[in-house]
Each structure stands twice: as C-alpha cells, then as structure tokens.
Design an enzyme around this catalytic site. Structure first.
Site, short mmCIF file in Angstrom:
data_model
loop_
_atom_site.label_atom_id
_atom_site.label_comp_id
_atom_site.label_asym_id
_atom_site.label_seq_id
_atom_site.Cartn_x
_atom_site.Cartn_y
_atom_site.Cartn_z
CG ASP A 161 85.09 -23.74 -53.60
OD1 ASP A 161 84.92 -22.54 -53.86
OD2 ASP A 161 86.16 -24.21 -53.19
CG ASP A 363 85.24 -17.55 -53.74
OD1 ASP A 363 85.04 -18.62 -54.35
OD2 ASP A 363 85.75 -17.51 -52.61
#
Ligand SMILES: *[C@@H]1O[C@H](CO)[C@@H](O)[C@H](O)[C@H]1NC(C)=O
Length: 485
Positions: A161, A363
C-alpha cells in the site's frame, strides 16, 4: 529590460505555435483506438506468471512477486467465500477514496485526531477504542507481496500500500482478536530477534504521524493503533524484528506493528506493508540501502503476476518517462500533476485549473481512478461518443458508462492517455480503460469525485502492466510501458 521582456514574449508565442503544431501532428499519427478480445479483460482460471516481469525490472535481489489478492495466482484467492463481488470491491473502493479525501483535507472536522493516549485497555477493547473518524488511514488494497519476518524467518503475505506507512502483521497470542489468515500467525516469542519498542523511545513517538493516532503504553511497551477508512483496524505492540525481503536483502531492526486486535477487510492476508512517504514506511526504513527508490508493475488480471522492486534496477529501465512529484502537502501520499487527458487522440476540452484546484495523487490501493467532476463528465461524454456503436448498459455501482457486449468477441475502444507534469504522456493499456463486470458487461474504469476540490486519485486499474517507478529521493515518478503482462 523591455526588449528582454518582448523577446521572452516572442519566445513563448513561438513555443505555443510549435506545441500546437506538434499536438496536431500527434492527432494524426497517434493511435486513436485499441481492438481487443473481450476475454482479455477477465482473468483466466489458471495462473500464468509474467516472465517479462523479470526483464522489465532487470530482476535484482530485491524483487518480490506481486499478486492480486483474489484470483488463481494467489494462495489466498482460492477461497471463493472470501472473494468479494465486483460491487463489493467498488463499494470498498469508495470507502478508501472517501478516507483519502478526509486525510488530504486536514481542516475537515471528520479528520481531527483525538488524543487516545494512555489507554492500555485498548488492546482488550472490542471496538479498539480508536477515534471514530472517516479514516485517517486506509485499508484493503488489492495486491500482495510475500516477505519474511523474525528468526527463524516466517513467511507473511502482506497487502502492499503506497497510501499508508506503518507495516503490521497479526501476532500471537492475538490478545483480543485476529481474523483468519492463510499463513501461520506470527509468534513474537518464537523469534530470537524480536523486541518490543518502549513507550519513551523516539520511535514510539513517530507513530502519531504514521498512523494518525497517538501511541498508547502497556506496561512499558509502546502500543500502536491504526484505523482504515472502511472501519478496519489493527491495534498492538510496536516492535522491531528482522525483515527478510529476499535471501540477500535483510533488515535487522525493522519497525512494525505486532497486532493483537485486528479486524476488517484484510481477508486472509497477514497484514499490510506500508510504502508511503512517512518515516516509518518500509521505503524510509530501507532508505540507506535503496535510496527511497522503488518500482512495481501490477498485472493486467488476477491470473498473471507483477513485481515490486526496492532500489534502483541495474541498467536503464526501458522507456520510462519521469514526471516530478508535486508537493505532498505534509501527507504520506505521492502527489503528481495531471495536466490533461486525451480520449481517442483528442484532448478533453477542460481548463487545466480543473486539475490544479485539488491536485492529484497516485495510489496503489485505490482501484478506480477518481477525476474532478468536470474532467470525468468530459471524459465520459467523449468516450460515449466514440463508443456509440455499442449497446449501452445500466450504471454499475460507482461506474456510470457501461456497455452490453453480449454476442461479441472483440471490441474497438478509444485510446485514453494522461499527460502529467513535465508533459509526460502516458497511454493507458486497454485493461486500464475498461473494467469487466460480467462476461457481457464492461464499464469505463473511471469515476468522478463528488466535489471539485477533492483530490484526483490515479488508481491501480489504470496502472496495470505499466512499470511505475518511484524515485522519491530524486523527486520524480516514472511510467514505462509493458512492465509485466
Ligand atoms: C512485549 O510487551 C508486552 C506488553 O508489555 C508483553 O506482554 C510481551 O511479553 C513483551 N514481549 C517481549 C518479547 O518482551
């Protein structure tokens, strides 16, 4: 002086002329559509790993294989019961996007951090007693890598992440709660190299910035708590142990969370690997060795594989073009500038201020790219026009530009390209344009933000098969074609 100004003016006028001539040239020479097999938008039932992965990154010791969490390449994906439906994936994705907006707008009420200090009972508290806020940090994400922790080394599959910092894994004895995971749960008392971080250490105080919550203290051990946008959370001891990335890449004092109370949408994974900008992320903790440089490729479907490489690859990555990172506004996100978007070779007729109003981030955990409302409306209109020959289908969850392809085997779709700061133009692969919902139904893989001042999010569907290079030390982000398949 005046002469000089005039000259400047003249130069920039000429520049404009050249640029527009260039752009026109591109219109005529640039690909305006892709023809593809509809089945290529869906995973196969068996895994076929990317071998180009290796060439793409000039495989080095610090390369990890990246798998989609759900699908035939992942051990974790075998359990159909835990595989979310496309509508569940999209609704979790909206929670993540909402929590990103809350973190980026530091003044919003929902984002105020409450002091949760000195509450040792948090470990035992069912609700974890973390401040209820619309996600200071974010959960889930869809891609996993496998690393080793402790002595002897135990294997853990972690969600990777770029939108969060703290790495954590579930730990025995799971004082309050652990969800089910595929790997055996890490047992700190069985690791010779494990130690707790004490409450008064400088490392403990770094947690506030990395998690959005002030650390707690249990006897003398520093306690972390992190809550994600979708109400998932992990609470436990802040610890250090030996992190083994590959046989030759070992970090003896890696700081991570040893989770004693863990709940949420981490389905079968052992926890999370944080690749954000903050000082506790793996990128910062390994900076001495890798210089805050990493790259990855996300596979086109869950039946292929990609890679995550820490550090510079030897040799020049193929055709990677770099755009400067924009100001991260004190967050752990990686901000970039979107200048314009083209659909079918034509630039969308929107002002650049549409993008500069809120800025943009890249992201790894957001699935669908979110655009400012004006940009999305223009994109959807341009796309619909060029797709007029296909039968439309009703909106699906957050996706409103959908097609019914029953009876067809191939489809011709307009190209979509993004131009980032520094005039870096990136053509999206077809799998970054359409998302398959069911065998006959596909949708444009973009959505609009609710507000014009919400940050745009360049999501993981659009990054698929691209080699994405984060030169954090050098202040730039690179995109290259065909990093994996
Ligand atoms: C870490 O701290 C916790 C809480 O104080 C304690 O229960 C545990 O035994 C400690 N572990 C080690 C290896 O010191």
């Amino acid at each position: 002086m005046i002469k000089f100004k005039l000259l400047l003016l003249l130069c920039s006028c000429l520049n404009v002329l050249f640029i527009s001539a260039d752009a026109q040239l591109q219109h005529t020479t640039h690909h305006i559509d892709h023809t593809l097999q509809i089945t290529s938008l869906f995973p196969d039932s068996v895994c076929s790993p990317s071998s180009s992965t290796i060439q793409g990154s000039n495989k080095r010791q610090s390369t990890l294989e990246v798998l989609h969490r759900h699908g035939p390449c992942s051990q974790l994906g075998q359990d159909k019961a835990t595989t979310p439906s496309p509508s569940e994936v999209l609704s979790h994705d909206q929670s993540r996007a909402d929590s990103i907006q809350a973190r980026v707008k530091p003044n919003s009420d929902t984002n105020r951090i409450k002091n949760t200090n000195s509450n040792p009972d948090r470990l035992k508290d069912k609700k974890a007693n973390l401040p209820v806020q619309s996600g200071r940090s974010l959960g889930s994400g869809n891609y996993i890598v496998t690393v080793g922790l402790g002595t002897p080394t135990k294997t853990l599959s972690l969600i990777f992440d770029t939108g969060s910092d703290l790495t954590w894994t579930q730990c025995q004895p799971c004082a309050r709660s652990c969800y089910q995971q595929q790997d055996p749960i890490f047992n700190p008392s069985a690791s010779a190299s494990y130690s707790n971080i004490s409450c008064n250490s400088p490392q403990c105080s770094q947690l506030s910035a990395a998690t959005g919550n002030n650390p707690g203290c249990s006897s003398t051990t520093c306690v972390y708590g992190i809550q994600y946008g979708d109400q998932s959370f992990s609470v436990g001891f802040f610890s250090k142990d030996k992190l083994t990335i590959t046989a030759t890449e070992v970090f003896p004092n890696f700081l991570f969370g040893c989770g004693q109370n863990n709940q949420g949408l981490f389905g079968n994974t052992a926890g999370l690997l944080g690749l954000g900008r903050n000082s506790l992320s793996i990128i910062s903790q390994t900076a001495q060795k890798y210089g805050k440089y990493f790259s990855y490729c996300l596979p086109s479907t869950s039946s292929s594989t990609g890679h995550l490489t820490l550090g510079k690859t030897t040799g020049v990555p193929r055709n990677v073009k770099f755009t400067p990172f924009a100001n991260s506004q004190g967050t752990s996100f990686y901000f970039i500038d979107i200048l314009s978007i083209s659909v079918g070779g034509r630039q969308l007729p929107i002002s650049q201020s549409v993008f500069t109003t809120a800025g943009s981030i890249i992201d790894s955990g957001t699935v669908i790219t979110r655009l400012p409302p004006a940009a999305y409306t223009a994109m959807s209109a341009a796309f619909r026009k060029l797709m007029a020959k296909y039968k439309t289908a009703p909106a699906y969850s957050i996706l409103d530009t959908c097609y019914d392809l029953s009876g067809l085997t191939t489809i011709t779709i307009p190209t979509i390209s993004f131009t980032f700061g520094g005039n870096v133009k990136v053509d999206l692969p077809p799998t970054g344009i359409l998302v398959g919902i069911s065998t006959s139904r596909v949708c444009l893989a973009f959505a609009g933000n609710n507000n014009a001042d919400d940050v745009a999010i360049f999501g993981n569907t659009q990054q698929k098969t691209l080699e994405v290079v984060y030169d954090v030390g050098g202040g730039k982000l690179g995109f290259g074609p065909a990093g994996c398949k």
